[in-house]
Design an enzyme around this catalytic site. Structure first.
Site, short mmCIF file in Angstrom:
data_model
loop_
_atom_site.label_atom_id
_atom_site.label_comp_id
_atom_site.label_asym_id
_atom_site.label_seq_id
_atom_site.Cartn_x
_atom_site.Cartn_y
_atom_site.Cartn_z
CE LYS A 1 -0.96 0.16 0.48
NZ LYS A 1 -1.01 -0.11 1.95
CE1 TYR B 1 -5.79 -2.86 1.50
CE2 TYR B 1 -6.60 -0.93 0.32
CZ TYR B 1 -5.55 -1.74 0.72
OH TYR B 1 -4.26 -1.45 0.35
CG PHE C 1 -6.76 -0.43 9.87
CD1 PHE C 1 -6.80 -0.78 8.52
CD2 PHE C 1 -6.54 -1.43 10.81
CE1 PHE C 1 -6.63 -2.09 8.12
CE2 PHE C 1 -6.38 -2.75 10.41
CZ PHE C 1 -6.43 -3.09 9.07
NE ARG D 1 3.07 -10.28 2.91
CZ ARG D 1 2.07 -9.42 3.18
NH1 ARG D 1 1.39 -8.86 2.18
NH2 ARG D 1 1.75 -9.12 4.41
CB THR E 1 2.07 -3.48 8.16
OG1 THR E 1 1.77 -4.80 7.71
CG2 THR E 1 0.93 -2.54 7.84
NE ARG F 1 4.34 -1.71 3.42
CZ ARG F 1 3.55 -2.78 3.48
NH1 ARG F 1 3.96 -3.88 4.10
NH2 ARG F 1 2.35 -2.76 2.92
CG ASN G 1 1.79 0.72 4.34
OD1 ASN G 1 1.10 1.01 3.36
ND2 ASN G 1 1.57 -0.35 5.07
CG HIS H 1 -1.49 -4.26 -1.58
ND1 HIS H 1 -2.02 -4.85 -0.46
CD2 HIS H 1 -1.74 -5.11 -2.61
CE1 HIS H 1 -2.59 -6.00 -0.81
NE2 HIS H 1 -2.42 -6.18 -2.11
CD GLU I 1 -4.59 -8.64 -3.21
OE1 GLU I 1 -4.92 -8.64 -2.01
OE2 GLU I 1 -3.39 -8.56 -3.59
#
Ligand code: RTP
Ligand code: MG
Length: 140
Positions: A9, A49, A57, A85, A91, A102, A112, A115, A126
């Site tokens: 990100k 998103y 948010f 993950r 998150t 993270r 963060n 993704h 995706e």
């Protein structure tokens, strides 16, 4: 073998963390089979998103995701979705397990750093959102 979709990100790209983040995937058995740097348009970020539309948010998230370039990647490996993950951590970086991306790099719940797809259905959607099938380079 399974595929998942990853984003490095804006906060992470801006702090020159592309290499360190990619290294964590590679050293944990995930192979990069596609990768490119892009700058998301507002329309792209809103569409990507869309499941969060209406949440408080959502708008700041779209603003953040379009604020600087990102790196989109397809990762392949055994149990790639769950493994990715796990490597990312949860998150909120304050709650993420020590040693996760993270916990080590993220700035806030929003900023963060990464993704990762949360299901096989999300991964397929995706990957197709950003890559043509011919852009994927699986290992032999
Ligand atoms: P991701 O989809 O990016 O892998 O992250 P995730 O599943 O852990 O989080 P999700 O609930 O899908 O939220 C997507 C992204 O929105 C931002 N967010 N901000 N309360 C907040 O300010 C808030 N909550 C979520 C984060 O950037 C999160 O990764
Ligand atoms: Mg999510």
């Amino acid at each position: 073998m399974q595929r998942t979709f990853s984003i490095i990100k804006p906060d992470a790209v801006s702090r020159n963390l592309i290499g360190q983040i990619t290294q964590r995937f590679e050293e944990n058995g995930l192979s990069v089979i596609a990768s490119k740097m892009i700058r998301l348009s507002t329309e792209q970020a809103e569409k990507f998103y869309a499941e969060h539309k209406g949440r408080d948010f959502y708008e700041p998230l779209v603003g953040y995701m379009t604020s600087a370039p990102i790196v989109v990647q397809v990762l392949e490996g055994e149990d790639a979705i769950a493994k990715n993950r796990q490597i990312m951590g949860v998150t909120d970086p304050a709650k993420a397990e020590a040693g996760t991306i993270r916990a080590d790099f993220a700035l806030s719940v929003r900023e963060n750093s990464v993704h990762g797809s949360d299901s096989p259905e999300s991964a397929a959607r995706e990957i197709a959102f950003f890559f043509d099938e011919k852009e994927l380079c699986p290992r032999n």
